[in-house]
Design a protein around this motif. Sequence first.
Motif, short mmCIF file in Angstrom:
data_model
loop_
_atom_site.label_atom_id
_atom_site.label_comp_id
_atom_site.label_asym_id
_atom_site.label_seq_id
_atom_site.Cartn_x
_atom_site.Cartn_y
_atom_site.Cartn_z
N ARG A 106 0.83 -1.21 0.00
CA ARG A 106 0.00 0.00 0.00
C ARG A 106 0.87 1.26 0.00
NH1 ARG A 106 -3.84 1.60 5.15
NH2 ARG A 106 -4.33 3.74 4.50
N ASN A 107 0.44 2.27 -0.74
CA ASN A 107 1.18 3.52 -0.81
C ASN A 107 0.88 4.42 0.39
OD1 ASN A 107 2.48 2.97 -3.23
ND2 ASN A 107 0.83 3.81 -4.46
N ALA A 108 1.91 4.97 0.98
CA ALA A 108 1.76 5.99 2.02
C ALA A 108 1.59 7.34 1.33
CB ALA A 108 2.97 6.00 2.93
N VAL A 109 0.80 8.21 1.93
CA VAL A 109 0.59 9.57 1.40
C VAL A 109 0.66 10.56 2.56
CG1 VAL A 109 -0.80 8.80 -0.56
CG2 VAL A 109 -1.92 9.41 1.60
N CYS A 110 0.90 11.82 2.21
CA CYS A 110 0.86 12.87 3.22
C CYS A 110 -0.58 13.18 3.58
CB CYS A 110 1.58 14.11 2.71
SG CYS A 110 3.35 13.85 2.43
N PRO A 111 -0.90 13.38 4.85
CA PRO A 111 -2.30 13.54 5.27
C PRO A 111 -2.89 14.86 4.78
CG PRO A 111 -0.82 13.86 7.12
CD PRO A 111 0.03 13.37 6.00
N PRO A 112 -4.14 14.84 4.29
CA PRO A 112 -4.84 16.06 3.90
C PRO A 112 -5.43 16.75 5.13
CG PRO A 112 -6.25 14.17 3.54
CD PRO A 112 -4.94 13.63 4.03
N PRO A 113 -5.94 17.97 5.00
CA PRO A 113 -6.56 18.66 6.14
C PRO A 113 -7.68 17.87 6.80
CG PRO A 113 -6.19 20.20 4.35
CD PRO A 113 -5.85 18.84 3.81
N SER A 114 -8.37 17.03 6.00
CA SER A 114 -9.47 16.24 6.55
C SER A 114 -9.00 15.18 7.54
CB SER A 114 -10.25 15.55 5.42
OG SER A 114 -9.39 14.69 4.67
N ALA A 115 -7.67 14.96 7.64
CA ALA A 115 -7.15 14.00 8.62
C ALA A 115 -7.37 14.48 10.05
CB ALA A 115 -5.66 13.76 8.38
N ASP A 116 -7.64 15.78 10.23
CA ASP A 116 -7.92 16.34 11.56
C ASP A 116 -9.32 15.92 11.99
OD1 ASP A 116 -8.12 17.85 13.88
OD2 ASP A 116 -8.59 19.70 12.79
N THR A 117 -9.44 14.71 12.51
CA THR A 117 -10.75 14.14 12.82
C THR A 117 -11.37 14.71 14.10
OG1 THR A 117 -9.65 12.28 13.92
CG2 THR A 117 -10.29 11.98 11.61
N ASN A 118 -10.57 15.24 15.02
CA ASN A 118 -11.15 15.78 16.25
C ASN A 118 -11.45 17.28 16.14
OD1 ASN A 118 -8.67 16.99 16.47
ND2 ASN A 118 -8.08 15.98 18.39
N GLY A 119 -11.13 17.88 14.99
CA GLY A 119 -11.50 19.26 14.74
C GLY A 119 -10.77 20.30 15.55
N ASP A 120 -9.56 19.97 16.05
CA ASP A 120 -8.82 20.96 16.85
C ASP A 120 -7.92 21.85 15.98
OD1 ASP A 120 -6.80 19.22 16.14
OD2 ASP A 120 -6.07 18.89 18.19
N GLY A 121 -7.97 21.64 14.67
CA GLY A 121 -7.18 22.46 13.77
C GLY A 121 -5.79 21.94 13.50
N LEU A 122 -5.43 20.80 14.08
CA LEU A 122 -4.10 20.21 13.90
C LEU A 122 -4.20 18.73 13.58
CD1 LEU A 122 -2.25 21.85 16.93
CD2 LEU A 122 -1.94 22.46 14.52
N ILE A 123 -3.30 18.27 12.73
CA ILE A 123 -3.21 16.83 12.45
C ILE A 123 -2.17 16.25 13.40
CG2 ILE A 123 -2.66 15.08 10.73
CD1 ILE A 123 -3.34 17.23 8.59
N SER A 124 -2.62 15.43 14.32
CA SER A 124 -1.70 14.82 15.28
C SER A 124 -0.96 13.65 14.64
CB SER A 124 -2.47 14.33 16.51
OG SER A 124 -3.29 13.22 16.16
N LEU A 125 0.03 13.13 15.36
CA LEU A 125 0.76 11.95 14.89
C LEU A 125 -0.20 10.80 14.63
CD1 LEU A 125 3.37 10.26 14.46
CD2 LEU A 125 3.37 9.83 16.92
N VAL A 126 -1.11 10.56 15.57
CA VAL A 126 -2.05 9.44 15.46
C VAL A 126 -3.03 9.66 14.30
CG1 VAL A 126 -3.92 8.20 16.63
CG2 VAL A 126 -1.86 8.83 17.89
N GLU A 127 -3.49 10.90 14.12
CA GLU A 127 -4.42 11.17 13.03
C GLU A 127 -3.76 11.02 11.67
OE1 GLU A 127 -7.53 14.40 15.04
OE2 GLU A 127 -5.54 15.10 14.34
N GLY A 128 -2.46 11.16 11.61
CA GLY A 128 -1.75 11.00 10.34
C GLY A 128 -1.45 9.57 9.97
N ILE A 129 -1.41 8.67 10.95
CA ILE A 129 -1.00 7.27 10.72
C ILE A 129 -1.85 6.56 9.66
CG2 ILE A 129 -0.95 4.98 11.79
CD1 ILE A 129 0.41 6.24 14.19
N PRO A 130 -3.18 6.75 9.60
CA PRO A 130 -3.95 6.07 8.54
C PRO A 130 -3.50 6.46 7.13
CG PRO A 130 -5.42 6.84 10.26
CD PRO A 130 -4.08 7.44 10.54
N PHE A 131 -2.83 7.59 6.99
CA PHE A 131 -2.39 8.06 5.68
C PHE A 131 -0.94 7.70 5.40
CE2 PHE A 131 -5.89 10.68 7.06
CZ PHE A 131 -6.68 10.77 5.93
#
Length: 200
Positions: A106-131
Amino acid sequence: MKNLLPRTTVLTAVVSLFLFSACESDEATPDATLQAANTQAAHQTNSMNLYKTYTVELMELNGSGVNGMAHIELMGDKIDVSLEAGGLTPEMEHMQHIHGFIENNRNAVCPPPSADTNGDGLISLVEGIPFYGPVLVPLTPYPVADATGMVDFMNQYPIGRTVRSLQNNVIVLHGMYVDGVYDPTIPVACGQIKVMNKGK
């Protein structure tokens, strides 16, 4: 006596056939083993002789202002990594890793803004892992940015066969202040690893 001769003849023929088959099997097995060993050795030699070069354009994440470039040379079971980046938090250590997925190629990609699932305005380490996936190669020792927020880094690392498809992976840089506290895990830049040549 009349029926003994045919039975003896049949028995002799069976024994001869068995001995011939066993002899033939004994002769074939070393050849097959040698061929398999030669194939494995050739495969290992080709892997060890593999040479590829890659480039990575690092783009900011989380509004960090961080950007830079990385260059990777794959030489068999080793990689040389050189990386330059600016806009980092001055005089702080910045983690940097090759991230990716081993399973299913599977290809890894850089996380898009939508990766911020908790809506705090930041992509955390954990939120980026699925990408971008888990850490495959930590690019240690982690550099400390200079007083202007620059890093100039180079090192060599062993690399396993499962990670060798580097073009499926990304490099992620980490670390910036969030609400006045330095968070060393937060992603601040990411870049896709791209092939520059096709290797041998």
